[in-house]
Design an enzyme around this catalytic site. Structure first.
Site, PDB file in Angstrom:
ATOM      1  N   ARG A  31       0.867  -1.192   0.000  1.00 28.10           N
ATOM      2  CA  ARG A  31       0.000   0.000   0.000  1.00 28.10           C
ATOM      3  C   ARG A  31       0.896   1.232   0.000  1.00 28.10           C
ATOM      4  O   ARG A  31       1.678   1.437   0.927  1.00 28.10           O
ATOM      5  CB  ARG A  31      -0.896  -0.024   1.236  1.00 28.10           C
ATOM      6  N   HIS A  50      -2.874  10.939   0.243  1.00 29.81           N
ATOM      7  CA  HIS A  50      -2.424  10.749   1.617  1.00 29.81           C
ATOM      8  C   HIS A  50      -1.834  12.099   2.060  1.00 29.81           C
ATOM      9  O   HIS A  50      -0.647  12.219   2.339  1.00 29.81           O
ATOM     10  CB  HIS A  50      -1.404   9.598   1.698  1.00 29.81           C
ATOM     11  N   GLU A 106      -7.511   8.561   5.654  1.00 29.59           N
ATOM     12  CA  GLU A 106      -7.865   9.311   6.853  1.00 29.59           C
ATOM     13  C   GLU A 106      -8.301  10.745   6.566  1.00 29.59           C
ATOM     14  O   GLU A 106      -7.645  11.705   7.007  1.00 29.59           O
ATOM     15  CB  GLU A 106      -6.693   9.303   7.844  1.00 29.59           C
ATOM     16  N   ASN A 153      -7.813   2.008   9.627  1.00 32.02           N
ATOM     17  CA  ASN A 153      -6.538   2.203  10.328  1.00 32.02           C
ATOM     18  C   ASN A 153      -6.830   2.218  11.818  1.00 32.02           C
ATOM     19  O   ASN A 153      -7.704   2.960  12.276  1.00 32.02           O
ATOM     20  CB  ASN A 153      -5.896   3.544   9.947  1.00 32.02           C
ATOM     21  N   TYR A 162      -4.957   2.251  15.783  1.00 26.26           N
ATOM     22  CA  TYR A 162      -3.759   2.346  16.634  1.00 26.26           C
ATOM     23  C   TYR A 162      -4.079   2.287  18.129  1.00 26.26           C
ATOM     24  O   TYR A 162      -3.342   1.679  18.895  1.00 26.26           O
ATOM     25  CB  TYR A 162      -3.000   3.650  16.347  1.00 26.26           C
ATOM     26  N   GLU A 188      -3.781   0.019   8.084  1.00 31.14           N
ATOM     27  CA  GLU A 188      -2.642   0.456   8.899  1.00 31.14           C
ATOM     28  C   GLU A 188      -2.825  -0.040  10.318  1.00 31.14           C
ATOM     29  O   GLU A 188      -3.916   0.062  10.880  1.00 31.14           O
ATOM     30  CB  GLU A 188      -2.521   1.990   8.991  1.00 31.14           C
TER      31      GLU A 188
HETATM   32  C1  FCB Z   1      -1.749   7.523  10.404  1.00 34.81           C
HETATM   33  C2  FCB Z   1      -1.279   7.983   9.045  1.00 34.81           C
HETATM   34  C3  FCB Z   1       0.072   7.482   8.658  1.00 34.81           C
HETATM   35  C4  FCB Z   1       1.020   7.425   9.830  1.00 34.81           C
HETATM   36  C5  FCB Z   1       0.393   6.722  11.002  1.00 34.81           C
HETATM   37  C6  FCB Z   1       1.285   6.594  12.198  1.00 34.81           C
HETATM   38  O1  FCB Z   1      -2.617   8.461  10.931  1.00 34.81           O
HETATM   39  O2  FCB Z   1      -2.194   7.592   8.053  1.00 34.81           O
HETATM   40  O3  FCB Z   1       0.553   8.279   7.600  1.00 34.81           O
HETATM   41  O4  FCB Z   1       1.464   8.692  10.127  1.00 34.81           O
HETATM   42  O5  FCB Z   1      -0.778   7.377  11.373  1.00 34.81           O
END
Ligand code: FCB
Length: 469
Positions: free
Chosen positions: A76, A120, A165, A293, A295, A370
């Site tokens: 990607r 992006h 995002e 995505n 985290y 992600e």
């Molecule tokens: C996301 C982004 C990516 C990277 C990660 C840690 O928000 O899409 O570009 O910065 O976080």
């Protein structure tokens, strides 16, 4: 425990153009808002810029070699709009288009699926000078850019992703200003939300027409929002933030309409008159796959303005909030452990999010586009990077994806963020997310233990607890 992923489950790694390419002024590339922003004193940590980054523009052949050695089924990456259409409208830059054409062919030769993101975050500066995402015209320019590049690369690209995002582009770019272009205009942030949604629909239709065999997708950073207590007021805080964070995109993109509560909550910020008849329907286009995505999680409470405010939402510090129209909500620090970004580590949020999406959007295939972690890596005397905490993070989150699949979520694949250490936006080169280390003095690539671990997972599809987990 050990778990097996189905045959055909797609394993990949992700990067983004401005974060890895460098070559910011080469071969006809025009400036983007991130060039301007990172070159403005005080905007990024240590004044870092993406001028050189991981020099991927020159080292892409070697980098494809790493993807092959990892055994990955997909890569990607994103296309830099100002590299292929420098002013954001009009003529395309042949050299820029050729770069991506070679990259795509190189991936196909190695049996790796190209998964390309059209945007992006690197808007051509000329379009920002004309008003940026708060202007409707930017959405129309995006459709033309999409048609041009999709026309050139076509269905050699396996999956076309319109946006990465858009939440960050709108609310961090135009609300809190911690991302480019660094504006702090609440009404502008919501206008940006709308024009990103509209642009998604317009570009999505162009993809369908010009590359009918390709898959269509968008990647959202959906928030897992939890209440500080079981009070009705805290439940309402969750609802408000869910509207801004999640449903402001899921609504139009998947359902063809904005949620009524979002409009009502923000009426003091804007009257939403930038939404024209037919726009909401135009934003909705069937997706082959929805990119997610993930985290960390978000913890909120209702705030009456009297107690001290935490404002710990994990999206950087600014006197201005990205959460426009939600002044009565506070964001609380969360229990650890944390990554080097200060983000809490909570794999259960991954499972929760995937199950929510499955419930609310039945039949919509999902893809983790992600997931990963920054830690303060150390190069050991043996020359290796023993990044046990990253291995543990990846293991726990892949396990959480498996748990969601066991419970019925239709997840098609997983991309680690990131293939390489890179320019982490406002945090510059200080935060390292790569499974491959980049030495920014020499540009040498070194596999961290996490890369070795990931190769094992990809080869077998079997997830085993790493030693020490
Ligand atoms: C996301 C982004 C990516 C990277 C990660 C840690 O928000 O899409 O570009 O910065 O976080």
């Amino acid at each position: 425990m050990t778990r097996s992923f189905p045959e055909g489950f797609l394993w990949g790694a992700a990067t983004a153009a401005y974060q890895v390419e460098g070559a910011a002024t080469e071969d006809g590339r025009g400036p983007s808002i991130w060039d301007t922003y990172s070159h403005t004193p005080g905007r990024t940590l240590n004044g870092d810029t993406g001028d050189v980054a991981a020099d991927h523009y020159h080292r892409w052949v070697d980098d494809l070699g790493h993807l092959s050695e990892l055994g990955l089924g997909a890569y990607r990456f994103s296309i830099s709009w100002p590299r292929v259409q420098p002013g954001g409208s009009g003529a395309f830059n042949r050299a820029g288009v050729d770069f991506y054409s070679r990259l795509v062919d190189g991936l196909l030769e190695r049996g790796i699926r190209p998964v390309a993101t059209l945007y992006h975050w690197d808007l051509p500066q000329e379009l920002e000078d004309a008003g940026g995402w708060p202007e409707r015209d930017t959405a129309l320019r995006f459709r033309d850019y999409a048609a041009g590049i999709v026309g050139a690369l076509g269905d050699r690209v396996h999956t076309w992703t319109t946006f990465n995002e858009p939440w960050c582009s709108a609310y961090l770019g135009y609300g809190s200003g911690v991302h480019a272009p660094g504006r702090t205009e609440p009404a502008g942030a919501l206008a940006a939300v709308h024009h990103l949604n509209l642009a998604h629909g317009l570009a999505g239709r162009a993809v369908r027409e010009l590359a009918p065999a390709a898959e269509l997708s968008v990647t959202l950073n959906l928030h897992v929002i939890r209440p500080a207590s079981d009070s009705a007021a805290d439940a309402d805080a969750v609802r408000r933030i869910d509207a801004l964070a999640n449903r402001s995109f899921l609504g139009p993109m998947l359902g063809g309409a904005y949620p009524a509560d979002l409009i009502a909550d923000t009426v003091k910020v804007t009257d939403w008159s930038f939404v024209r008849d037919g726009d909401e329907r135009a934003a909705g286009v069937p997706l082959d796959v929805l990119g997610v995505n993930y985290y960390s999680t978000t913890l909120v409470r209702a705030w009456d303005g009297t107690s001290a405010r935490s404002a710990a939402d994990g999206h950087g510090s600014s006197a201005h909030t990205p959460w426009v129209g939600a002044a009565n909500v506070d964001f609380l620090p969360q229990p650890g452990p944390y990554t080097a970004m200060g983000w809490n580590i909570d794999p259960s949020g991954m499972t929760e999010l995937l199950l929510r999406l499955s419930r609310e959007h039945p039949g919509q295939p999902l893809m983790i586009t992600e997931n990963g972690a920054a830690f303060d890596d150390v190069v050991s005397p043996d020359g290796r990077v023993h990044d046990d905490r990253r291995v543990d993070y990846l293991y726990r989150h892949v396990d959480a994806v498996g748990a969601a699949m066991d419970a019925g979520a239709d997840v098609r694949g997983y991309f680690a963020w990131s293939l390489l250490d890179n320019f982490e936006w406002s945090y510059g080169y200080d935060r390292r997310f790569g499974i491959i280390r980049v030495d920014y003095d020499t540009q040498a690539r070194t596999w961290k233990d996490s890369a070795h671990w990931y190769r094992g997972l990809v080869a077998t599809g079997r997830l085993e607890p790493p030693a020490g987990s």
